[in-house]
Design a protein around this motif. Structure first.
Motif, PDB file in Angstrom:
ATOM      1  N   GLY A  16       0.780  -1.228   0.000  1.00  0.00           N
ATOM      2  CA  GLY A  16       0.000   0.000   0.000  1.00  0.00           C
ATOM      3  C   GLY A  16       0.814   1.282   0.000  1.00  0.00           C
ATOM      4  N   ARG A  17       2.127   1.179   0.096  1.00  0.00           N
ATOM      5  CA  ARG A  17       3.014   2.339   0.114  1.00  0.00           C
ATOM      6  C   ARG A  17       3.498   2.626  -1.301  1.00  0.00           C
ATOM      7  N   PRO A  18       3.279   3.849  -1.809  1.00  0.00           N
ATOM      8  CA  PRO A  18       3.763   4.157  -3.161  1.00  0.00           C
ATOM      9  C   PRO A  18       5.281   4.097  -3.232  1.00  0.00           C
ATOM     10  N   VAL A  19       5.778   3.624  -4.365  1.00  0.00           N
ATOM     11  CA  VAL A  19       7.214   3.458  -4.571  1.00  0.00           C
ATOM     12  C   VAL A  19       7.651   4.389  -5.695  1.00  0.00           C
ATOM     13  N   ASP A  20       8.721   5.127  -5.443  1.00  0.00           N
ATOM     14  CA  ASP A  20       9.302   5.978  -6.478  1.00  0.00           C
ATOM     15  C   ASP A  20      10.102   5.084  -7.408  1.00  0.00           C
ATOM     16  N   THR A  21       9.645   4.956  -8.675  1.00  0.00           N
ATOM     17  CA  THR A  21      10.307   4.056  -9.621  1.00  0.00           C
ATOM     18  C   THR A  21      11.518   4.697 -10.275  1.00  0.00           C
ATOM     19  N   ARG A  22      11.916   5.845  -9.859  1.00  0.00           N
ATOM     20  CA  ARG A  22      13.212   6.438 -10.199  1.00  0.00           C
ATOM     21  C   ARG A  22      13.393   6.811 -11.665  1.00  0.00           C
ATOM     22  N   ARG A  24      12.264   7.687 -15.908  1.00  0.00           N
ATOM     23  CA  ARG A  24      11.760   6.999 -17.093  1.00  0.00           C
ATOM     24  C   ARG A  24      12.472   5.676 -17.358  1.00  0.00           C
ATOM     25  N   LEU A  25      13.800   5.666 -17.325  1.00  0.00           N
ATOM     26  CA  LEU A  25      14.528   4.429 -17.611  1.00  0.00           C
ATOM     27  C   LEU A  25      14.342   3.392 -16.507  1.00  0.00           C
ATOM     28  N   GLY A  26      14.251   3.833 -15.270  1.00  0.00           N
ATOM     29  CA  GLY A  26      13.961   2.906 -14.176  1.00  0.00           C
ATOM     30  C   GLY A  26      12.591   2.267 -14.340  1.00  0.00           C
ATOM     31  N   ARG A  27      11.596   3.057 -14.738  1.00  0.00           N
ATOM     32  CA  ARG A  27      10.260   2.510 -15.007  1.00  0.00           C
ATOM     33  C   ARG A  27      10.301   1.530 -16.170  1.00  0.00           C
ATOM     34  N   MET A  28      11.094   1.850 -17.196  1.00  0.00           N
ATOM     35  CA  MET A  28      11.195   0.945 -18.343  1.00  0.00           C
ATOM     36  C   MET A  28      11.816  -0.395 -17.942  1.00  0.00           C
ATOM     37  N   VAL A  29      12.831  -0.371 -17.084  1.00  0.00           N
ATOM     38  CA  VAL A  29      13.430  -1.614 -16.599  1.00  0.00           C
ATOM     39  C   VAL A  29      12.393  -2.424 -15.827  1.00  0.00           C
ATOM     40  N   LEU A  30      11.705  -1.769 -14.903  1.00  0.00           N
ATOM     41  CA  LEU A  30      10.704  -2.457 -14.087  1.00  0.00           C
ATOM     42  C   LEU A  30       9.578  -3.004 -14.952  1.00  0.00           C
ATOM     43  N   LEU A  31       9.138  -2.253 -15.934  1.00  0.00           N
ATOM     44  CA  LEU A  31       8.066  -2.706 -16.807  1.00  0.00           C
ATOM     45  C   LEU A  31       8.498  -3.897 -17.653  1.00  0.00           C
ATOM     46  N   GLN A  32       9.725  -3.909 -18.139  1.00  0.00           N
ATOM     47  CA  GLN A  32      10.219  -5.069 -18.904  1.00  0.00           C
ATOM     48  C   GLN A  32      10.214  -6.335 -18.046  1.00  0.00           C
ATOM     49  N   LEU A  33      10.633  -6.193 -16.798  1.00  0.00           N
ATOM     50  CA  LEU A  33      10.637  -7.348 -15.898  1.00  0.00           C
ATOM     51  C   LEU A  33       9.213  -7.775 -15.569  1.00  0.00           C
ATOM     52  N   LEU A  34       8.331  -6.818 -15.418  1.00  0.00           N
ATOM     53  CA  LEU A  34       6.930  -7.114 -15.131  1.00  0.00           C
ATOM     54  C   LEU A  34       6.296  -7.874 -16.292  1.00  0.00           C
ATOM     55  N   LEU A  35       6.564  -7.446 -17.514  1.00  0.00           N
ATOM     56  CA  LEU A  35       5.991  -8.098 -18.692  1.00  0.00           C
ATOM     57  C   LEU A  35       6.543  -9.501 -18.913  1.00  0.00           C
ATOM     58  N   ALA A  36       7.700  -9.799 -18.339  1.00  0.00           N
ATOM     59  CA  ALA A  36       8.292 -11.135 -18.470  1.00  0.00           C
ATOM     60  C   ALA A  36       7.552 -12.171 -17.629  1.00  0.00           C
ATOM     61  N   ARG A  37       6.711 -11.721 -16.706  1.00  0.00           N
ATOM     62  CA  ARG A  37       5.880 -12.596 -15.865  1.00  0.00           C
ATOM     63  C   ARG A  37       6.678 -13.674 -15.147  1.00  0.00           C
ATOM     64  N   ALA A  68      19.799  -1.413  -8.968  1.00  0.00           N
ATOM     65  CA  ALA A  68      20.118  -1.157  -7.551  1.00  0.00           C
ATOM     66  C   ALA A  68      19.172  -0.111  -6.962  1.00  0.00           C
ATOM     67  N   ARG A  69      18.892   0.954  -7.715  1.00  0.00           N
ATOM     68  CA  ARG A  69      17.951   1.984  -7.228  1.00  0.00           C
ATOM     69  C   ARG A  69      16.547   1.428  -7.065  1.00  0.00           C
ATOM     70  N   LEU A  70      16.117   0.615  -8.036  1.00  0.00           N
ATOM     71  CA  LEU A  70      14.791   0.008  -7.930  1.00  0.00           C
ATOM     72  C   LEU A  70      14.712  -0.928  -6.729  1.00  0.00           C
ATOM     73  N   ARG A  71      15.762  -1.696  -6.496  1.00  0.00           N
ATOM     74  CA  ARG A  71      15.770  -2.585  -5.332  1.00  0.00           C
ATOM     75  C   ARG A  71      15.650  -1.801  -4.030  1.00  0.00           C
ATOM     76  N   ARG A  72      16.392  -0.700  -3.937  1.00  0.00           N
ATOM     77  CA  ARG A  72      16.303   0.126  -2.710  1.00  0.00           C
ATOM     78  C   ARG A  72      14.909   0.710  -2.549  1.00  0.00           C
ATOM     79  N   ALA A  73      14.277   1.093  -3.653  1.00  0.00           N
ATOM     80  CA  ALA A  73      12.935   1.676  -3.573  1.00  0.00           C
ATOM     81  C   ALA A  73      11.886   0.612  -3.233  1.00  0.00           C
ATOM     82  N   LEU A  74      12.021  -0.582  -3.809  1.00  0.00           N
ATOM     83  CA  LEU A  74      11.029  -1.633  -3.589  1.00  0.00           C
ATOM     84  C   LEU A  74      11.207  -2.354  -2.260  1.00  0.00           C
ATOM     85  N   GLU A  75      12.439  -2.423  -1.772  1.00  0.00           N
ATOM     86  CA  GLU A  75      12.728  -3.118  -0.518  1.00  0.00           C
ATOM     87  C   GLU A  75      13.564  -2.226   0.396  1.00  0.00           C
ATOM     88  N   PRO A  76      12.992  -1.135   0.912  1.00  0.00           N
ATOM     89  CA  PRO A  76      13.796  -0.220   1.731  1.00  0.00           C
ATOM     90  C   PRO A  76      14.285  -0.839   3.040  1.00  0.00           C
TER      91      PRO A  76
END
Length: 127
Positions: A16-22, A24-37, A68-76
């Motif tokens: 329930g806590r919003p995460v800063d995806t850091r 445009r490129l950070g969002r693109m990385v996360l979205l690619q991994l998300l689409l890989a299911r 690394a930035r996404l990991r810190r944001a997703l798992e503080p």
């Protein structure tokens, strides 16, 4: 629970806590991994999609920094140098959320279903 909202602006939430995806490129990385299911996404494929026309010499280093930035944001709460649970390093790439099957709309597998379903015939909403 991790929730990714892709309709409208891309947003991520952890418990329930919003995460800063850091950015445009950070969002693109996360979205690619998300689409890989849940499958491993090779680093070469991620790099090709981040920089489709000209890959910079520092692409590999930049990708590691984005992850690394996404990991810190997703798992503080994760301590430094401990294994990640959400964005996992895999041979030759990265994998999201290993150990689970990820199917949209099914809360028992990690996705939260939409609160309101829109029937295709009711879109766009009348004014």
């Amino acid at each position: 629970m991790i929730t990714m909202k892709v309709l409208g602006p891309f947003r991520a939430e952890v418990d329930g806590r919003p995460v800063d995806t850091r950015g445009r490129l950070g969002r693109m990385v996360l979205l690619q991994l998300l689409l890989a299911r849940g499958a491993v996404v090779p680093t070469e494929r991620i790099i090709e999609r981040l920089w489709p026309t000209r890959v910079p010499p520092s692409a590999q280093t930049s990708l590691h920094a984005y992850v690394a930035r996404l990991r810190r944001a997703l798992e503080p709460e994760r301590a430094p140098r401990t294994p990640a649970r959400i964005l996992v390093s895999a041979p030759y790439g990265y994998s999201p959320w290993t150990g689970r099957r990820w199917t949209p709309g099914c809360s028992r597998t990690g996705w939260r279903p939409a609160r309101r379903r829109v029937h295709p015939r009711s879109w766009p909403p009348s004014t």
